[in-house]
Design a protein around this motif. Structure first.
Motif, PDB file in Angstrom:
ATOM      1  N   ARG A  87       0.833  -1.218   0.000  1.00 59.85           N
ATOM      2  CA  ARG A  87       0.000   0.000   0.000  1.00 59.85           C
ATOM      3  C   ARG A  87       0.863   1.263   0.000  1.00 59.85           C
ATOM      4  O   ARG A  87       0.583   2.235   0.685  1.00 59.85           O
ATOM      5  N   ASP A  90      -0.800   4.444  -5.006  1.00 56.79           N
ATOM      6  CA  ASP A  90      -2.019   3.961  -5.647  1.00 56.79           C
ATOM      7  C   ASP A  90      -1.649   3.069  -6.832  1.00 56.79           C
ATOM      8  O   ASP A  90      -1.517   3.522  -7.957  1.00 56.79           O
ATOM      9  N   TRP A  91      -1.471   1.794  -6.561  1.00 59.85           N
ATOM     10  CA  TRP A  91      -1.053   0.836  -7.568  1.00 59.85           C
ATOM     11  C   TRP A  91      -2.070   0.691  -8.693  1.00 59.85           C
ATOM     12  O   TRP A  91      -1.739   0.270  -9.790  1.00 59.85           O
ATOM     13  N   ARG A  92      -3.323   1.084  -8.441  1.00 59.06           N
ATOM     14  CA  ARG A  92      -4.342   0.981  -9.487  1.00 59.06           C
ATOM     15  C   ARG A  92      -4.049   1.908 -10.656  1.00 59.06           C
ATOM     16  O   ARG A  92      -4.528   1.695 -11.758  1.00 59.06           O
ATOM     17  N   LYS A  93      -3.249   2.948 -10.412  1.00 64.10           N
ATOM     18  CA  LYS A  93      -2.874   3.849 -11.506  1.00 64.10           C
ATOM     19  C   LYS A  93      -1.836   3.209 -12.419  1.00 64.10           C
ATOM     20  O   LYS A  93      -1.703   3.601 -13.569  1.00 64.10           O
TER      21      LYS A  93
END
Length: 101
Positions: A87, A90-93
């Motif tokens: 965490r 923001d790995w979703r980016k």
């Protein structure tokens, strides 16, 4: 004589820590990569990168080999996985880069 594996220090030096702190928001990915390079480029993954072994190739040739064997995507996948676990940012980016191709 086998291939010498890269074994970087895991501990961040004081100088590195100061530098990483100054990177701010725009350098979060690079700071993450430094702090977790030992997880991303562990012994097993380094074996995958060097089978079959290649000589003293340039960075360009190495990059082309990564792309040709799709190891560049594997490295991105590993980065997203570790980032999600830690965490750290923001790995979703980062994940859309995997689906872009």
């Amino acid at each position: 004589m086998g291939i010498v594996r890269w074994t970087p220090p895991q501990q961040v030096s004081e100088q590195e820590e100061r530098f990483l702190e100054r990177m701010g928001q725009t350098g979060k990915l690079f700071a993450f990569l430094r702090r977790h390079r030992h997880e991303l480029l562990d012994e097993g993954f380094q074996k995958e990168l060097t089978e079959p072994a290649f000589g003293q190739a340039t960075l360009r040739e190495f990059r082309q080999r990564l792309i040709r064997t799709q190891m560049d995507k594997r490295l991105l996948e590993r980065t997203v996985k570790v980032a999600a676990q830690q965490r750290a940012f923001d790995w979703r980016k980062v994940k859309p880069a995997l689906a872009a191709e």
